[in-house]
Design a protein around this motif. Structure first.
Motif, PDB file in Angstrom:
ATOM      1  N   PRO A 237       0.841  -1.197   0.000  1.00 30.66           N
ATOM      2  CA  PRO A 237       0.000   0.000   0.000  1.00 30.66           C
ATOM      3  C   PRO A 237       0.879   1.251   0.000  1.00 30.66           C
ATOM      4  N   GLY A 238       0.361   2.320  -0.535  1.00 34.78           N
ATOM      5  CA  GLY A 238       1.069   3.599  -0.495  1.00 34.78           C
ATOM      6  C   GLY A 238       2.249   3.711  -1.432  1.00 34.78           C
ATOM      7  N   ALA A 239       2.432   2.763  -2.343  1.00 32.93           N
ATOM      8  CA  ALA A 239       3.552   2.821  -3.286  1.00 32.93           C
ATOM      9  C   ALA A 239       3.229   3.805  -4.417  1.00 32.93           C
ATOM     10  N   LYS A 240       4.207   4.597  -4.820  1.00 35.46           N
ATOM     11  CA  LYS A 240       4.019   5.552  -5.907  1.00 35.46           C
ATOM     12  C   LYS A 240       4.621   4.969  -7.179  1.00 35.46           C
ATOM     13  N   ASP A 261      -3.553   1.786  -3.222  1.00 32.47           N
ATOM     14  CA  ASP A 261      -4.433   1.916  -2.053  1.00 32.47           C
ATOM     15  C   ASP A 261      -4.039   0.911  -0.973  1.00 32.47           C
ATOM     16  N   ILE A 262      -4.897   0.751   0.022  1.00 35.30           N
ATOM     17  CA  ILE A 262      -4.577  -0.105   1.169  1.00 35.30           C
ATOM     18  C   ILE A 262      -4.403  -1.568   0.770  1.00 35.30           C
ATOM     19  N   LEU A 265      -3.351  -1.858  -4.669  1.00 32.51           N
ATOM     20  CA  LEU A 265      -3.813  -1.672  -6.047  1.00 32.51           C
ATOM     21  C   LEU A 265      -3.713  -0.199  -6.431  1.00 32.51           C
ATOM     22  N   GLY A 266      -3.069   0.043  -7.578  1.00 35.59           N
ATOM     23  CA  GLY A 266      -2.963   1.400  -8.108  1.00 35.59           C
ATOM     24  C   GLY A 266      -3.853   1.555  -9.330  1.00 35.59           C
ATOM     25  N   VAL A 267      -4.774   2.521  -9.291  1.00 29.31           N
ATOM     26  CA  VAL A 267      -5.708   2.751 -10.393  1.00 29.31           C
ATOM     27  C   VAL A 267      -5.622   4.217 -10.793  1.00 29.31           C
TER      28      VAL A 267
END
Length: 359
Positions: A237-240, A261-262, A265-267
């Motif tokens: 979570p929290g990865a850019k 997100d927590i 998952l990055g959308v």
């Protein structure tokens, strides 16, 4: 220290300065002491994205303390000293090793020994003497957050303020000791901030999946565009995640950033205008990672738009890639003319036949 018994009294407490005057009796001593400030106001601990490592500064920490003592009518003060006493916070509640070697105080020669003292002293402590405890306190706090299910990226992406609890310890040597000692200090302590600093280093992120979805839309002015939905699954979570959008023409976009997100998952959704040509507009898009190694599928589009029409041209709307966004028809508005009035006005007088009594 009493002259004939080599007696030394040492008492520690956590307090702030209380009474302004001390009552004096022949057989009773009185004392008030406590912290009176510290600079710099905060110590910061650096991190590497996985652990807290070392204090950011090697400067001296100046603890200021207040000491007030009354040796009564018979006793005289030969020397005194005070030093800071620190306790770890963050739930550790253990004392920092003695800082007595950094004490401040004063000695008096024979014939100049006072019976009372009311002075401030600065205790100069090198930051290195606090380094191990400050770092351990931050790492202890980080582990508590890991136990709550937080990732390193979540933990080290922000600052956390913890505290040392500061009090004062003292020692005094007297010519004559009293029968008793009254400590009239307040039962308080000061706090010294330790900031667990955030890190700009991101721990390794594992990419589990990368997908691109495309939706075709048409604006009211007849120009077409596509909506791209990038979906990247990771283990944190929290990865850019930085990425570029590639087009079948060879063009590349500037980098975009999606934050997971927590669930990891990055959308991210991007809208891109499609230039109108003389024939059907066709091509594909795909997303390629910049900060991390991933590439999505190719998402194809096929549409035929022109500025003079609303959206797709009838049967040219591709069914396999989604329908065009419907455009609502413009309301016709109110009629410009009023309804025609009847040419013959109805009479309210009943017909004669209606007045006849039915036989």
């Amino acid at each position: 220290m009493v002259s004939n018994s080599n007696f030394r009294r040492a008492v520690t407490a956590i307090c702030l300065v209380g009474a302004s005057t001390l009552p004096a009796y022949a057989d009773i001593d009185w004392v008030v002491y406590g912290p009176a400030g510290v600079s710099p106001s905060m110590l910061e601990v650096k991190s590497n994205g996985e652990n807290y490592t070392v204090l950011k500064t090697n400067s001296t920490v100046n603890f200021k303390g207040h000491f007030k003592y009354d040796a009564g009518n018979l006793g005289r003060i030969k020397n005194w000293k005070i030093w800071p006493k620190l306790e770890n916070g963050a739930g550790i509640h253990s004392e920092v090793p003695s800082l007595e070697s950094f004490a401040g105080g004063k000695s008096y020669s024979s014939g100049q020994r006072p019976k009372t003292v009311d002075q401030f002293a600065t205790m100069k402590v090198p930051a290195s003497a606090l380094n191990a405890n400050a770092v351990a306190m931050c790492n202890f706090h980080a582990q508590k957050m890991r136990d709550q299910g937080k990732s390193n990226n979540e933990i080290f992406s922000q600052n956390y303020d913890l505290f040392f609890r500061v009090s004062v310890a003292y020692s005094i040597d007297l010519t004559i000791s009293a029968n008793s000692l009254h400590d009239i200090s307040n039962d308080n302590s000061a706090k010294y901030t330790v900031r667990c600093g955030k890190s700009n280093v991101q721990s390794p992120v594992t990419i589990n999946s990368a997908q691109l979805k495309l939706k075709q839309t048409a604006a009211l002015n007849g120009k077409c565009k596509v909506e791209l939905k990038t979906i990247v699954g990771t283990d944190q979570p929290g990865a850019k995640l930085k990425y570029r959008i590639l087009h079948s023409s060879g063009n590349k976009s500037n980098p975009f950033t999606a934050t997971t997100d927590i669930t990891g998952l990055g959308v991210q959704i991007n809208q891109i205008k499609i230039p109108n040509g003389s024939g059907p507009e066709t091509g594909w898009f795909r997303v390629q990672g910049v900060s991390h190694d991933f590439t999505t599928n190719k998402a194809h589009y096929q549409m035929n738009c022109s500025a003079g029409n609303f959206g797709f041209k009838g049967a040219d709307a591709p069914k396999s890639l989604g329908k065009a966004t419907p455009v609502p028809a413009k309301p016709l508005g109110k009629a410009a003319h009023k309804p025609a009035k009847p040419l013959v006005k109805k009479s309210n007088t009943p017909k004669p036949s209606a007045l006849r009594r039915k036989q």
